[in-house]
Design a protein around this motif. Structure first.
Motif, short mmCIF file in Angstrom:
data_model
loop_
_atom_site.label_atom_id
_atom_site.label_comp_id
_atom_site.label_asym_id
_atom_site.label_seq_id
_atom_site.Cartn_x
_atom_site.Cartn_y
_atom_site.Cartn_z
N ILE A 107 0.75 -1.30 0.07
CA ILE A 107 0.26 -0.22 0.09
C ILE A 107 1.08 1.26 -0.06
CG2 ILE A 107 -1.65 1.25 1.36
CD1 ILE A 107 -2.60 -1.26 2.52
N PHE A 108 0.66 2.12 -0.85
CA PHE A 108 1.43 3.46 -0.97
C PHE A 108 0.45 4.33 -0.64
CE2 PHE A 108 3.35 7.34 -2.37
CZ PHE A 108 4.61 7.08 -2.42
N LYS A 109 0.58 5.04 0.49
CA LYS A 109 0.06 6.16 1.06
C LYS A 109 0.43 7.40 0.67
CE LYS A 109 -1.14 5.91 5.66
NZ LYS A 109 -1.30 5.73 6.83
N GLU A 131 1.81 7.79 8.71
CA GLU A 131 2.80 8.90 8.15
C GLU A 131 2.41 8.98 6.52
OE1 GLU A 131 6.95 8.61 9.49
OE2 GLU A 131 6.64 6.50 10.08
N SER A 132 3.29 10.05 6.20
CA SER A 132 2.74 10.21 4.64
C SER A 132 3.88 11.19 4.16
CB SER A 132 1.43 11.30 4.50
OG SER A 132 1.32 11.55 3.23
N PRO A 133 4.60 10.64 2.95
CA PRO A 133 4.06 9.32 2.35
C PRO A 133 4.53 8.09 3.03
CG PRO A 133 5.98 10.29 1.26
CD PRO A 133 5.65 11.13 2.32
N GLN A 134 3.83 7.07 2.78
CA GLN A 134 4.24 5.69 3.62
C GLN A 134 3.99 4.63 2.68
OE1 GLN A 134 1.65 5.17 6.84
NE2 GLN A 134 3.48 4.03 7.79
N LEU A 135 4.86 3.56 2.76
CA LEU A 135 4.89 2.25 2.04
C LEU A 135 4.60 1.19 3.03
CD1 LEU A 135 5.17 1.24 -1.08
CD2 LEU A 135 7.52 0.74 -0.33
N TYR A 183 6.27 -4.74 7.21
CA TYR A 183 7.38 -3.84 6.79
C TYR A 183 6.71 -2.38 6.25
CZ TYR A 183 11.12 -1.70 3.59
OH TYR A 183 12.03 -0.66 3.04
N ASP A 184 7.12 -1.25 7.13
CA ASP A 184 6.68 -0.10 6.72
C ASP A 184 7.69 1.01 6.52
OD1 ASP A 184 5.65 2.02 9.21
OD2 ASP A 184 5.71 -0.33 9.78
N VAL A 185 8.04 2.24 5.69
CA VAL A 185 8.63 3.05 5.56
C VAL A 185 7.97 4.23 5.21
CG1 VAL A 185 10.94 1.49 5.24
CG2 VAL A 185 9.57 2.36 3.36
N SER A 186 8.69 5.21 5.38
CA SER A 186 8.17 6.52 5.03
C SER A 186 9.08 7.49 4.20
CB SER A 186 7.19 7.36 6.08
OG SER A 186 8.28 7.78 7.10
N HIS A 187 8.75 8.61 3.69
CA HIS A 187 9.46 9.73 2.97
C HIS A 187 10.58 9.03 2.26
CE1 HIS A 187 7.52 11.67 6.22
NE2 HIS A 187 7.47 12.79 5.68
N SER A 188 11.90 9.38 2.68
CA SER A 188 12.98 9.02 1.88
C SER A 188 13.51 7.64 1.86
CB SER A 188 14.16 10.10 1.85
OG SER A 188 14.64 9.87 3.28
#
Length: 129
Positions: free
Chosen positions: A46-48, A99-103, A113-118
């Motif tokens: 999911i890409f937020k 968070e935004s953006p967030q994957l 797994y979740d990450v955001s920004h850069s």
């Protein structure tokens, strides 16, 4: 202005970004049941995205350029400005801080797994699958 538009894209938030990623638009809380079910068969990402944020737009474009996981995962795109209720439910259902953006990578019904920004990176995502 066209110079800035070419770098950051249009500020028109009515369009889903054009992409070579086969995005499924996430617009309804009920779709999260579908995401969870599919994730038991294959990974789901999911890409937020915030359509009002240039950082989010740059992260999205970079991700789409690097993306080569077609037929490996299902990809869902959430315009969180238009569908904040869905974003909130994602945080609750999958136990991830908004968070935004967030994957977010979902496997077997869980966010693994979740990450955001850069930190959003298609190669890093590929290594998590």
């Amino acid at each position: 202005m066209s110079f800035l538009k070419s770098i950051f894209g249009s500020s028109d938030n009515s369009e889903t970004p054009k992409s070579n990623v086969n995005w499924t638009e996430l617009t309804n809380i009920l779709q999260l049941q579908e995401v969870e079910a599919i994730s038991h068969e294959k990974p789901v990402v999911i890409f937020k995205h915030s359509t009002r944020c240039s950082i989010s737009r740059m992260a999205l474009k970079q991700f789409e350029r690097e993306y080569d996981l077609e037929n490996v995962i299902d990809a869902y795109f959430l315009d969180l400005i238009a569908h904040r209720d869905v974003s909130n439910e994602i945080a609750s259902k999958f136990g991830v801080y908004h968070e935004s953006p967030q994957l977010i990578l979902i496997k077997n019904g869980k966010a693994v797994y979740d990450v955001s920004h850069s930190d959003i990176d298609a190669t890093a995502l590929k290594n998590k699958i």
